[in-house]
Design a protein around this motif. Structure first.
Motif, PDB file in Angstrom:
ATOM      1  N   TRP A 184      13.383  -6.827   3.227  1.00  0.00           N
ATOM      2  CA  TRP A 184      11.960  -6.705   2.934  1.00  0.00           C
ATOM      3  C   TRP A 184      11.762  -5.598   1.923  1.00  0.00           C
ATOM      4  O   TRP A 184      12.649  -4.799   1.647  1.00  0.00           O
ATOM      5  N   VAL A 185      10.564  -5.548   1.385  1.00  0.00           N
ATOM      6  CA  VAL A 185      10.278  -4.574   0.342  1.00  0.00           C
ATOM      7  C   VAL A 185      10.297  -3.164   0.952  1.00  0.00           C
ATOM      8  O   VAL A 185       9.912  -2.971   2.105  1.00  0.00           O
ATOM      9  N   THR A 186      10.815  -2.208   0.186  1.00  0.00           N
ATOM     10  CA  THR A 186      10.865  -0.823   0.684  1.00  0.00           C
ATOM     11  C   THR A 186       9.668  -0.045   0.129  1.00  0.00           C
ATOM     12  O   THR A 186       9.025  -0.482  -0.829  1.00  0.00           O
ATOM     13  N   GLU A 241      10.663 -13.035   2.712  1.00  0.00           N
ATOM     14  CA  GLU A 241       9.945 -11.760   2.770  1.00  0.00           C
ATOM     15  C   GLU A 241       8.976 -11.638   1.600  1.00  0.00           C
ATOM     16  O   GLU A 241       7.884 -11.087   1.740  1.00  0.00           O
ATOM     17  N   LEU A 242       9.377 -12.119   0.437  1.00  0.00           N
ATOM     18  CA  LEU A 242       8.466 -12.089  -0.703  1.00  0.00           C
ATOM     19  C   LEU A 242       7.235 -12.945  -0.395  1.00  0.00           C
ATOM     20  O   LEU A 242       6.105 -12.553  -0.684  1.00  0.00           O
ATOM     21  N   GLU A 243       7.491 -14.090   0.225  1.00  0.00           N
ATOM     22  CA  GLU A 243       6.390 -14.989   0.559  1.00  0.00           C
ATOM     23  C   GLU A 243       5.421 -14.303   1.521  1.00  0.00           C
ATOM     24  O   GLU A 243       4.212 -14.384   1.384  1.00  0.00           O
ATOM     25  N   ARG A 244       5.987 -13.573   2.468  1.00  0.00           N
ATOM     26  CA  ARG A 244       5.140 -12.833   3.410  1.00  0.00           C
ATOM     27  C   ARG A 244       4.323 -11.769   2.686  1.00  0.00           C
ATOM     28  O   ARG A 244       3.134 -11.586   2.932  1.00  0.00           O
ATOM     29  N   LYS A 274      -2.123 -12.806  -8.365  1.00  0.00           N
ATOM     30  CA  LYS A 274      -1.949 -13.739  -9.483  1.00  0.00           C
ATOM     31  C   LYS A 274      -0.575 -13.602 -10.132  1.00  0.00           C
ATOM     32  O   LYS A 274      -0.237 -14.375 -11.020  1.00  0.00           O
ATOM     33  N   PHE A 275       0.162 -12.589  -9.766  1.00  0.00           N
ATOM     34  CA  PHE A 275       1.415 -12.306 -10.489  1.00  0.00           C
ATOM     35  C   PHE A 275       2.450 -13.415 -10.271  1.00  0.00           C
ATOM     36  O   PHE A 275       2.611 -13.919  -9.155  1.00  0.00           O
ATOM     37  N   ASP A 276       3.125 -13.752 -11.355  1.00  0.00           N
ATOM     38  CA  ASP A 276       4.125 -14.821 -11.298  1.00  0.00           C
ATOM     39  C   ASP A 276       5.483 -14.237 -10.875  1.00  0.00           C
ATOM     40  O   ASP A 276       6.370 -14.010 -11.695  1.00  0.00           O
ATOM     41  N   PHE A 277       5.623 -13.994  -9.572  1.00  0.00           N
ATOM     42  CA  PHE A 277       6.872 -13.401  -9.073  1.00  0.00           C
ATOM     43  C   PHE A 277       8.064 -14.323  -9.304  1.00  0.00           C
ATOM     44  O   PHE A 277       9.193 -13.870  -9.377  1.00  0.00           O
ATOM     45  N   LYS A 278       7.778 -15.614  -9.412  1.00  0.00           N
ATOM     46  CA  LYS A 278       8.871 -16.570  -9.521  1.00  0.00           C
ATOM     47  C   LYS A 278       9.629 -16.395 -10.841  1.00  0.00           C
ATOM     48  O   LYS A 278      10.863 -16.399 -10.874  1.00  0.00           O
ATOM     49  N   GLU A 279       8.870 -16.198 -11.914  1.00  0.00           N
ATOM     50  CA  GLU A 279       9.501 -16.150 -13.232  1.00  0.00           C
ATOM     51  C   GLU A 279       9.624 -14.736 -13.779  1.00  0.00           C
ATOM     52  O   GLU A 279      10.466 -14.473 -14.617  1.00  0.00           O
ATOM     53  N   PRO A 290       3.934 -16.016   7.324  1.00  0.00           N
ATOM     54  CA  PRO A 290       3.086 -16.465   6.235  1.00  0.00           C
ATOM     55  C   PRO A 290       2.283 -17.704   6.592  1.00  0.00           C
ATOM     56  O   PRO A 290       1.110 -17.816   6.266  1.00  0.00           O
ATOM     57  N   SER A 291       2.938 -18.651   7.287  1.00  0.00           N
ATOM     58  CA  SER A 291       2.246 -19.895   7.595  1.00  0.00           C
ATOM     59  C   SER A 291       1.000 -19.624   8.449  1.00  0.00           C
ATOM     60  O   SER A 291      -0.046 -20.243   8.284  1.00  0.00           O
ATOM     61  N   ASP A 292       1.116 -18.634   9.355  1.00  0.00           N
ATOM     62  CA  ASP A 292      -0.027 -18.301  10.195  1.00  0.00           C
ATOM     63  C   ASP A 292      -1.143 -17.677   9.368  1.00  0.00           C
ATOM     64  O   ASP A 292      -2.325 -17.929   9.574  1.00  0.00           O
TER      65      ASP A 292
END
Ligand code: CTP
Ligand code: MG
Length: 635
Positions: free
Chosen positions: A362-364, A482-485, A438-443, A599-601
């Motif tokens: 997870w992110v620190t 974790e990024l998705e969360r 809005k940030f494009d974390f994918k790319e 995340p789904s919740d």
């Protein structure tokens, strides 16, 4: 020529007259001495002042606060006492009362330590250190007569607001900006907290000083980068001697042993750390739960210092980490909104379990801080400049290299100009969540060096460029889940705040602003089951077995997990992914199983919030935000 910067009219005029197009940092405007709210103290000066205080300080265990007058008189025999701080530690049922005494000079402390005795039992190790206790005065002792005399002792007792007190304060704040400021004021590292951190470093220096009189232990990370909370951990770097700073014209040279694995400095360092961890474990008062994590990319010794009540991570040959902290400190000092905003976001992340005190996928806090800085470089106009601006403005005095890494950047903020950005803390907090929603974390990856995003060079869920070792990603440890969360929590926070604005007149004593954003900090809003698709065993890269608390055995940490300070080299040269910083106890698994909202919740919750916001807007309800007087930050 410098413009008289404090006259607001000039700020307005600047846009009405034709000025040459120069970068904002080169505008001829004075860096006001208090953009971070206080006079700017250069990092070197701050560290050196704190180290000097630690060299004059003595930590004394006492029966209780009433002993302070007695202690003051005892200490005054050896020299003038400048300050005294009282605090208490608690382990299980054992409560200890401690007083940190600062003498006016180091000689007084020396005299006090010369006279200090060892306890009268054969079962102790008679170690000398500035950690002592005050025995009851003997009836015949002259001190006993004086003990009740009301002394001029000025003892400081710091009180840190409890969670309940903080909540009350936040409920009573005028607006979100004030809430953010209050969180910072209540949770930032205190004067005593900072002193105790340097003092804990000093203890190890003293312990090693027989063989290594020039040994230097420097704190880094949140203890000194100005983003540290009360009770944050203590990261330390040990340097046995400053070999680079020796006078080569001196004729006398110390005899020295050749190191056994001279060909492999890493093995040498690991051996040294084994010895040091044994010293801490066997001889140094207050050190408990000493563990070695030597297979890590940055090998560390972890331990608890019971008497100063903190978790410690000791590393060697890691000065670049110190310079990284200096860089963060500078960013915190550049604008008085930076620290409160980082605190509010770190607190949000902690309470929403986006971050964790334990290392994992997870992110620190460190990565999150870089995300906040990156966002502040992308506001319009930017609140802070990118690192490359500080690098361009660096002078000869700013040149630093550590472990072959160039750590040169401007260190004197006085020549840097103020930002034209006038957004309130509230606007910036909302802006943070909108920006990353809005940030494009994918790319895209984030770079605070350029203050810009870029195409990710390798596949990694979250890519945050290490500002000093540019080919590394500080968030390589973060998994897609974790990024998705994180993203879902960001969206949730964005709409939660938006909805909160709509309801602001209906608050009364209901949690609002930051409080509604966090949920109830200790009890997550809902207890959800564990998402079965995540293999937590695999996530933690650790065997689920309890480690004996005081064992000094090297931890059975897999090489994957064991890579601390988890930056990863970009070239995929077949190196295995290495995980992040700290040893991962099993409790995190338990905590996640019980408390984590998946995340789904959250997605359902977010959809509901979005619907509410749209509905309210459609109803034409007054938006309180428009009515609110924005808090403008002037400098
Ligand atoms: N660090 C680094 N590269 C990383 C991780 C950490 O250079 N990939 C350095 C940073 O200077 C960081 C310090 O090591 O501040 C300590 O790391 P850590 O304890 O994880 O973070 P802190 O900033 O101290 O935050 P926390 O309060 O969570 O301890
Ligand atoms: Mg830390």
């Amino acid at each position: 020529m410098l413009f008289p910067q404090n006259i607001p009219l000039l700020r307005t005029l600047k846009y009405n007259i034709i000025l040459p197009k120069i970068p904002f940092h080169l505008y001829n405007r004075n860096y006001c001495h208090s953009r971070a709210g206080e006079a700017f103290v250069p990092f070197d000066v701050l560290v050196s002042q704190r180290r000097n205080e630690a060299r004059r300080s003595l930590l004394v265990e006492v029966a209780g606060l009433p002993s302070s007058a007695d202690l003051h008189q005892v200490c005054s025999q050896y020299g003038a006492v400048r300050k005294m701080f009282h605090y208490a530690t608690r382990h299980g049922n054992v409560r200890k009362e401690m007083i940190l005494v600062e003498f006016a000079d180091a000689e007084s402390l020396e005299r006090a330590l010369q006279s200090t005795r060892s306890p009268p039992t054969e079962r102790i190790i008679p170690v000398h250190s500035p950690f002592v206790w005050l025995s009851a005065s003997q009836p015949a002792s002259p001190n006993s007569k004086k003990a009740n005399v009301s002394s001029s002792t000025n003892i400081t007792q710091e009180t840190v607001p409890s969670d309940e007190e903080l909540q009350l304060q936040l409920l009573q704040s005028r607006d979100l900006s004030e809430q953010i400021q209050n969180v910072y004021e209540c949770q930032k590292l205190t004067e005593l907290g900072s002193r105790l951190r340097f003092f804990t470093c000093r203890q190890v220096e003293v312990a090693l000083s027989g063989l290594f009189p020039q040994a230097c232990i420097l704190p880094f990370g949140s203890s000194v980068n100005s983003f540290g909370r009360v009770n944050c951990d203590l990261d330390m770097i040990l340097e046995l001697s400053d070999v680079t700073n020796q006078d080569s014209t001196q004729r006398l040279v110390f005899q020295a042993k050749k190191s056994r694995s001279a060909a492999n400095p890493r093995i040498t360092m690991q051996r040294h750390m084994e010895v040091i961890s044994d010293i801490l474990d066997n001889f140094v008062p207050g050190c408990s739960q000493v563990r070695k994590i030597l297979a890590a990319r940055v090998p560390i010794i972890k331990y608890r210092q019971d008497l100063t009540d903190m978790e410690c991570d000791l590393s060697m040959a890691n000065r670049s980490g110190f310079y990284m902290s200096e860089m963060l400190y500078l960013y915190g000092s550049m604008d008085k909104r930076v620290r409160p905003l980082v605190f509010a976001i770190r607190k949000w992340a902690k309470d929403r379990h986006v971050t964790s005190p334990y290392a994992g996928r997870w992110v620190t806090n460190f990565s999150l801080t870089l995300m906040v800085l990156f966002y502040l470089m992308r506001t319009s106009p930017p609140v802070i400049p990118p690192l490359q601006t500080l690098i361009k403005l660096a002078g000869d005095d700013d040149v630093r290299t550590a472990e072959g890494i160039n750590c040169t950047f401007l260190r004197d903020l006085k020549i840097l100009t103020a930002s034209d950005n006038m957004q309130s803390l509230e606007d910036l907090l909302r802006g943070f969540f909108e920006f990353y929603d809005k940030f494009d974390f994918k790319e895209r990856g984030l770079s605070i060096v350029k203050g810009d995003d870029f195409v990710k060079p390798v596949h990694s869920a979250l890519y945050i460029q290490n500002p000093l070792e540019r080919e590394l990603n500080v968030s390589r440890n973060v998994t897609l889940e974790e990024l998705e969360r994180l993203r879902t929590e960001i969206t949730h926070a964005r709409y939660r705040l938006e909805e909160d604005t709509q309801h602001i007149e209906e608050h009364g004593q209901q949690p609002w602003g930051l409080l509604s954003l966090w949920g109830t900090s200790h009890k997550p809003q809902a207890h959800r089951g564990l998402n079965a698709s995540i293999d937590w065993q695999e996530v933690f890269h650790i065997q689920e077995q309890e480690t004996p608390p005081s064992s000094n055995k090297q931890l059975n940490v897999s090489p994957v997990h064991a890579a601390t300070k988890s930056d990863e080299k970009v070239p995929s040269n077949g190196e295995k992914a290495r995980n992040n910083t700290k040893f991962q106890p099993v409790e995190r698994t338990k905590m996640l199983k019980e408390e984590l909202i998946m995340p789904s919740d959250l997605n359902g919750l977010v959809t509901k919030l979005k619907r509410n916001v749209v509905q309210k807007n459609a109803n034409g309800k007054k938006n309180k935000k428009q009515k609110m007087n924005k808090v403008m930050y002037k400098w």
